[in-house]
Design an enzyme around this catalytic site. Structure first.
Site, short mmCIF file in Angstrom:
data_model
loop_
_atom_site.label_atom_id
_atom_site.label_comp_id
_atom_site.label_asym_id
_atom_site.label_seq_id
_atom_site.Cartn_x
_atom_site.Cartn_y
_atom_site.Cartn_z
N HIS A 168 0.81 -1.21 0.00
CA HIS A 168 0.00 0.00 0.00
C HIS A 168 0.85 1.27 0.00
O HIS A 168 1.89 1.36 0.63
CB HIS A 168 -0.92 0.02 1.22
N ASP A 169 0.40 2.24 -0.76
CA ASP A 169 0.96 3.59 -0.78
C ASP A 169 2.39 3.66 -1.31
O ASP A 169 3.06 4.68 -1.12
CB ASP A 169 0.90 4.23 0.61
N GLY A 187 5.04 -1.20 2.90
CA GLY A 187 4.24 -0.01 2.64
C GLY A 187 5.05 1.26 2.50
O GLY A 187 6.06 1.46 3.16
#
Length: 256
Positions: free
Chosen positions: A120-121, A138
């Protein structure tokens, strides 16, 4: 016209451009936008929140815009944005963003090899090659034209500079500055990526300047002193400025 196999499932709310090929057993969820001339081979899953450009190729088992593997995720609406002309190989997984940044980004012209993971991200630039089974935690940032070999583990919040070569099987919890080779255990600076820079069209004079800048920076016990000295010696070099700015902005520290 799109070519959608009768055994594929495409949510009626998904938005597809033109010239896409959707293979058997693919699943495209709602709240998905796909551009033109993409190829999804069999068993590709595009989850909600995906925003995909044009000319990409997804190999069997790829799973794009998956729910983040983050316990802080509360179901907020986020995206996974993928550019153009990427090759995303078998069983690659790319998570969508969380409330932290709101989106995961993969640029254009990248090769993501089999079984690698983008959490994520993360933000992946353009022209990168990421090897088999490499894992990004992440909010990792990878700049353009990085080459990261197989089975590399990258700690969350790490930054990886452009034009690097990271050797296979390594792991890093610190940032890897641009233009270098990084490897061994524990990971460390292993020289300037000479072959990679020559292949990308860097002149011998520029490569020597990069090499000298790192010699200056790493020779100092305090990195900021080395950065200041390198800037004084090469005040008009965009490559040296990139190195210096990268080091100054590092929050996790750089490999030595």
């Amino acid at each position: 016209m799109n070519k959608i196999h009768p055994l594929a499932v495409v949510d009626p709310e998904a938005k597809l451009g033109d010239g896409n090929v959707i293979g058997p057993f693919c699943v495209i969820d709602k709240n998905v936008v796909i551009g033109d001339n993409n190829t999804l081979m069999n068993n590709v899953t595009i989850h909600t929140g995906a925003r995909i450009g044009s000319g990409n190729e997804f190999f069997p088992g790829a799973s794009i815009s998956t729910k983040p593997q983050d316990l802080k995720f509360r179901g907020e609406e986020t995206t996974c944005e993928i550019g153009d002309n990427n090759s995303i190989r078998e069983n690659v997984t790319i998570s969508r963003g969380t409330a932290s940044k709101g989106k995961t980004i993969v640029g254009s012209g990248n090769l993501l090899m089999e079984n690698m993971h983008v959490a994520h991200d993360c933000v992946i630039g353009n022209g990168c090659i990421i090897g088999n089974s490499t894992k990004f935690a992440g909010e990792v940032v990878v700049d353009d034209n990085a080459i990261i070999s197989a089975e590399v583990l990258v700690h969350q919040f790490n930054n990886i500079g452009g034009y690097v070569m990271i050797q296979g099987g390594t792991r890093t919890s610190q940032d890897v500055p641009p233009y270098v080779i990084a490897g061994k255990e524990p990971i460390r600076f292993a020289g300037v990526n000479l072959i990679g820079l020559r292949r990308r069209g860097f002149s011998n004079e520029t490569i020597e300047m990069i090499h000298d800048a790192y010699r200056i920076i790493y020779a100092q016990g305090i990195l900021k002193d080395g950065v200041a000295e390198a800037r004084i010696k090469y005040p008009n070099s965009k490559e040296v400025e990139y190195i210096c700015s990268f080091i100054e902005n590092s929050k996790r520290g750089i490999i030595r």
